[in-house]
Write a protein that holds these residues in place. Structure first.
Motif, short mmCIF file in Angstrom:
data_model
loop_
_atom_site.label_atom_id
_atom_site.label_comp_id
_atom_site.label_asym_id
_atom_site.label_seq_id
_atom_site.Cartn_x
_atom_site.Cartn_y
_atom_site.Cartn_z
N SER A 128 38.41 41.74 34.23
CA SER A 128 38.03 40.35 34.36
C SER A 128 37.86 39.87 35.82
N LEU A 129 36.30 39.07 35.86
CA LEU A 129 36.10 38.60 36.98
C LEU A 129 37.52 37.67 37.57
N THR A 130 38.51 37.22 36.95
CA THR A 130 39.77 36.05 37.54
C THR A 130 40.01 36.86 37.34
N VAL A 131 40.37 38.40 37.03
CA VAL A 131 42.02 39.08 37.77
C VAL A 131 41.94 39.65 39.08
N ARG A 132 40.36 39.82 39.23
CA ARG A 132 39.49 40.47 40.58
C ARG A 132 39.89 39.49 42.04
N LEU A 133 39.93 38.50 41.26
CA LEU A 133 39.71 37.39 41.73
C LEU A 133 41.30 36.81 42.42
N LEU A 134 41.62 36.76 41.47
CA LEU A 134 43.11 36.42 42.31
C LEU A 134 44.21 37.65 42.43
N LEU A 136 42.12 39.77 45.17
CA LEU A 136 41.81 39.18 46.66
C LEU A 136 43.09 38.47 46.95
N VAL A 137 43.42 37.32 46.47
CA VAL A 137 43.80 36.36 46.58
C VAL A 137 45.29 36.10 47.28
N CYS A 138 45.84 37.10 46.53
CA CYS A 138 47.17 37.50 45.98
C CYS A 138 47.00 38.28 47.62
N PHE A 139 46.62 39.59 47.84
CA PHE A 139 46.24 40.53 48.63
C PHE A 139 46.45 39.21 50.25
N LEU A 140 45.09 38.84 50.29
CA LEU A 140 45.21 38.42 51.47
C LEU A 140 46.71 37.35 51.70
N ASN A 141 46.95 36.53 50.86
CA ASN A 141 48.36 35.55 51.69
C ASN A 141 49.68 36.51 51.70
N ASP A 142 49.71 38.04 51.20
CA ASP A 142 50.41 38.46 51.56
C ASP A 142 50.53 39.63 52.69
N LEU A 143 48.95 39.83 53.32
CA LEU A 143 48.71 40.57 54.12
C LEU A 143 48.59 39.91 55.26
#
Length: 361
Positions: A128-134, A136-143
């Motif tokens: 789903s697009l929802t899981v993919r976007l989530l 991506l946001v989590c990855f950027l935040n953790d980065l």
């Protein structure tokens, strides 16, 4: 008052005047007269220099406790979001015969959160697009979080953090540091004090001979403080037992334990006392006291040790630059790695035992 010492010689009229490291002691005023003050004498200590902080909690130093709490809360919110998003994806994209339960979604959410936090990839497939976007946001935040953490850890490793030294009177009492001298005269002026602070300091005071103090000062790591006299114009009177290698491990306290004014002792009704006091006034007003201190220090004291003592004052201010890294810098990180390896081995052993028992059944 046996007559063997300087004061006894004055009492027995073997000498007319006694000048030295003697203060305006009230007990001696019963028998002798005092002159006006000669110099201000401050009693302070050389205490062990602060050690560099290198322990198991070093990996936790880059962030303060409130920030660590905020990061854990952020990870918890990420995990909850991934669990709910993955559950809704299972209901929308997975056939009804093979739906993923809440336990499957929980494992996905928690494992993915920690994988992203430590920059590790996963093998799960997001439909789903929802899981993919989530993700991506989590990855950027953790980065961003890990980049800030890495910068903070690098600065802590290269610019050393030091623990607290007993460089004030209050800290000397708080650390309960043992301190020593070669005579009772170093503390006789404060021996009768009623202050709890002074009593606590005197409880940790010890008298040793010069040979004993020399042995203590020559230890590989000095663990006690040594009394020194702070002279009025920036010099220090130190004992011969304080060798250069010991001073390298010590720093001078920021303040004095106490101070008094040194005086000259003379017999009662000494006829030359007024003239002597007038000479002392002239001596102070002409600046000869500063000149005389510089001259006496230059002629009689070790100038190398005086320079070392001045350098300890810069250590006291925390003026420490970057240092080369050593194994002590990574003690905490290695300990975390060892503990993680032990936990992983125990978990793997429990998994083997569990599946073996399951096969036997």
């Amino acid at each position: 008052m046996s007559g063997d010492g300087a004061l006894g010689m004055v009492i027995q009229h073997k000498a007319d005047i006694c000048i030295g490291a003697m203060y305006s002691w009230s007990e001696d005023y019963t028998y002798l007269d005092l002159s006006v003050y000669l110099v201000r004498s401050g009693i302070t200590c050389l205490v062990p220099a602060p050690l560099r902080i290198a322990s198991w909690h070093l990996p936790l130093e880059p962030f303060q406790k409130p920030l660590w709490a905020a990061i854990l809360l952020c990870l918890f919110i990420e995990a909850i979001g991934l669990i709910l998003a993955y559950k809704s994806e299972q209901e929308l994209y997975v056939p009804p015969k093979n739906p993923g339960g809440w336990w499957t979604c929980t494992k996905f959410g928690i494992s993915t959160t920690f994988k992203l936090f430590i920059s590790q990839s996963g093998k799960s497939k997001a439909n789903s697009l929802t899981v993919r976007l989530l993700l991506l946001v989590c990855f950027l935040n953790d980065l961003i979080i890990t980049s800030i953490y890495g910068g903070g850890l690098a600065s802590i490793l290269t610019v050393p953090s030091m623990d607290e030294a007993a460089d004030t009177v209050q800290r000397l009492r708080l650390h309960r540091l043992q301190w020593a001298a070669n005579s009772e005269a170093w503390v006789s002026a404060i021996r009768g004090s009623d202050e709890s602070l002074v009593r606590d300091l005197l409880y940790n005071f010890h008298i040793y001979s010069d040979d004993q103090l020399l042995r203590l000062a020559q230890e590989q790591r000095v663990h006690i403080g040594f009394t020194v006299e702070r002279l009025p114009f920036g010099h220090f009177a130190v004992g011969n037992y304080l060798v250069p290698q010991a001073i390298d491990q010590l720093i001078i306290m920021k303040d004095d334990l106490y101070f008094q004014y040194t005086v000259a002792f003379v017999p009662r009704l000494w006829p030359l006392l007024d003239q002597f006091n007038s000479m002392i006034y002239s001596w102070h007003s002409s600046g000869l006291d500063k000149y005389w201190e510089d001259r006496v220090v230059g002629d009689n004291l070790n100038l190398k040790i005086q320079k070392q003592l001045e350098e300890t004052m810069s250590k006291n201010k925390g003026d420490i630059g970057p240092n080369m890294l050593g194994m002590s810098n990574f003690a905490g990180i290695i300990l975390v790695w060892i503990l993680g390896s032990i936990v992983a081995m125990l978990s793997f052993s429990l998994e083997l035992i569990y599946f073996n028992l399951k096969v036997i059944k």
